[in-house]
Design an enzyme around this catalytic site. Sequence first.
Site, PDB file in Angstrom:
ATOM      1  N   GLN A   9      37.072  46.038  41.606  1.00  0.00           N
ATOM      2  CA  GLN A   9      36.582  45.016  40.675  1.00  0.00           C
ATOM      3  C   GLN A   9      37.233  45.163  39.305  1.00  0.00           C
ATOM      4  OE1 GLN A   9      34.636  42.540  41.649  1.00  0.00           O
ATOM      5  NE2 GLN A   9      34.094  41.620  39.690  1.00  0.00           N
ATOM      6  N   ASP A  18      41.853  40.566  47.645  1.00  0.00           N
ATOM      7  CA  ASP A  18      41.845  39.820  46.393  1.00  0.00           C
ATOM      8  C   ASP A  18      43.127  39.011  46.207  1.00  0.00           C
ATOM      9  OD1 ASP A  18      39.603  39.876  44.721  1.00  0.00           O
ATOM     10  OD2 ASP A  18      39.986  41.955  44.123  1.00  0.00           O
ATOM     11  N   LYS A  39      28.799  40.591  46.417  1.00  0.00           N
ATOM     12  CA  LYS A  39      29.845  40.678  47.437  1.00  0.00           C
ATOM     13  C   LYS A  39      29.376  41.515  48.624  1.00  0.00           C
ATOM     14  CE  LYS A  39      33.444  39.846  44.045  1.00  0.00           C
ATOM     15  NZ  LYS A  39      34.647  40.251  43.302  1.00  0.00           N
TER      16      LYS A  39
HETATM   17  N1  L34 Z   1      39.017  42.400  41.720  1.00  0.00           N
HETATM   18  N2  L34 Z   1      37.790  41.376  40.061  1.00  0.00           N
HETATM   19  C1  L34 Z   1      38.333  41.332  41.289  1.00  0.00           C
HETATM   20  N3  L34 Z   1      38.197  40.258  42.103  1.00  0.00           N
HETATM   21  C2  L34 Z   1      37.510  39.167  41.686  1.00  0.00           C
HETATM   22  O1  L34 Z   1      37.436  38.090  42.459  1.00  0.00           O
HETATM   23  C3  L34 Z   1      36.903  39.198  40.427  1.00  0.00           C
HETATM   24  N4  L34 Z   1      36.118  38.162  39.950  1.00  0.00           N
HETATM   25  C4  L34 Z   1      36.177  37.827  38.539  1.00  0.00           C
HETATM   26  C5  L34 Z   1      35.953  39.117  37.754  1.00  0.00           C
HETATM   27  N5  L34 Z   1      36.606  40.276  38.335  1.00  0.00           N
HETATM   28  C6  L34 Z   1      37.089  40.304  39.607  1.00  0.00           C
HETATM   29  C7  L34 Z   1      34.922  37.811  40.455  1.00  0.00           C
HETATM   30  O2  L34 Z   1      34.494  38.213  41.523  1.00  0.00           O
HETATM   31  C8  L34 Z   1      35.047  36.842  38.393  1.00  0.00           C
HETATM   32  N6  L34 Z   1      34.277  36.974  39.613  1.00  0.00           N
HETATM   33  C9  L34 Z   1      33.055  36.314  39.857  1.00  0.00           C
HETATM   34  C10 L34 Z   1      32.492  36.278  41.121  1.00  0.00           C
HETATM   35  C11 L34 Z   1      31.295  35.640  41.348  1.00  0.00           C
HETATM   36  C12 L34 Z   1      30.635  35.017  40.334  1.00  0.00           C
HETATM   37  C13 L34 Z   1      31.169  35.033  39.070  1.00  0.00           C
HETATM   38  C14 L34 Z   1      32.385  35.672  38.836  1.00  0.00           C
HETATM   39  C15 L34 Z   1      29.328  34.360  40.622  1.00  0.00           C
HETATM   40  O3  L34 Z   1      28.817  34.478  41.690  1.00  0.00           O
HETATM   41  N7  L34 Z   1      28.746  33.661  39.650  1.00  0.00           N
HETATM   42  C16 L34 Z   1      27.469  33.024  39.831  1.00  0.00           C
HETATM   43  C17 L34 Z   1      26.509  33.466  38.760  1.00  0.00           C
HETATM   44  C18 L34 Z   1      26.239  34.925  38.846  1.00  0.00           C
HETATM   45  C19 L34 Z   1      25.371  35.439  37.721  1.00  0.00           C
HETATM   46  O4  L34 Z   1      24.203  35.033  37.652  1.00  0.00           O
HETATM   47  O5  L34 Z   1      25.873  36.239  36.944  1.00  0.00           O
HETATM   48  C20 L34 Z   1      27.668  31.513  39.764  1.00  0.00           C
HETATM   49  O6  L34 Z   1      26.873  30.792  40.347  1.00  0.00           O
HETATM   50  O7  L34 Z   1      28.618  31.093  39.109  1.00  0.00           O
END
Ligand code: L34
Length: 295
Positions: free
Chosen positions: A98, A121, A54
């Site tokens: 988060q 958020d 982020k």
């Molecule tokens: N406050 N907490 C708050 N806001 C959010 O919007 C989140 N979330 C969830 C968990 N807690 C939070 C996220 O940001 C889940 N989440 C999130 C964001 C991004 C990705 C996964 C979950 C992401 O970029 N995933 C990548 C893989 C990343 C890796 O290698 O671990 C993808 O391509 O799916």
Amino acid sequence: MPATLISGVHIAATIRDELRVEVSRLKNEHNLSPGLVTILVGDDPASQSYVRAKNTTARDLGLHSQQITLSADTSETELLQLVHTYNLDPLTHGILVQLPLPSQINEANILSAISPEKDVDGFHPVNVGRLMLGEPCLLPCTPQGILELLQRTHVETSGAEVVVVGRSNIVGKPIANLMFQKRVGGNATVTVCHTRTRDMAFHTKRADILIVAAGVAKMITADHIKEGAVVIDVGVNRIGQTASGKAVLAGDVDFDDVVKKAGAITPVPGGVGPMTITMLMKNTVQAAKQAAGLL
Ligand code: L34
């Protein structure tokens, strides 16, 4: 014919290009730099990597971005105090705490303490209520990312049968609500399945658009879907490690099985995840414009 791949990576990149233009316009014409503060409590590796992404993305777009990391034993009072400080800081337009938080901290208390205008958020009760009423508000990032994926791949939602698997506050509840509302990208007939649903496949097989946010690796197989369905996989499950210690990810959808039968599908990684991060950027820009009286 195998399903079309809906690439969150590509669509997110397009939106980030649009945002970059907007951020530089705000800087040049209004001397406005959208500012984001992310707060991470503890050292969960997955949360660390999401928060890092982020901040990197925010800086890449020219936003002001600051990451605050607190120890896992931080008290609720300490965290509330920090949120309060940034509520009052005019250079901070977006505050993100988060989730999940350590057990000594009550999540609802923290989310309610963030100023609704800075709640990028979309988790504050005021924004949740506005969303449900169909009033303008900061939309939660993952549901907003799903709407963008559907819109930008020209998936018709009006009159469509949408089935959501999962009923979380972050994804299931808001996406179900957004999709049945009378709005562009909405107007669907929505069914919500959850852990107490008696016959999951009975419902999911009726879906023109299936949105899975259950947090159970590979739970949706080809037997759960209709031929040609659009499948949006919100799950990011860590199912193991490579020899070099890198996490192995799997979605809630058994991709290799479902790809043969679906019409279109999002991969994991590279689907909804990058969209979530990009929608946070969009919300931060929106919050900054709102604060400056530009919306
Ligand atoms: N406050 N907490 C708050 N806001 C959010 O919007 C989140 N979330 C969830 C968990 N807690 C939070 C996220 O940001 C889940 N989440 C999130 C964001 C991004 C990705 C996964 C979950 C992401 O970029 N995933 C990548 C893989 C990343 C890796 O290698 O671990 C993808 O391509 O799916």
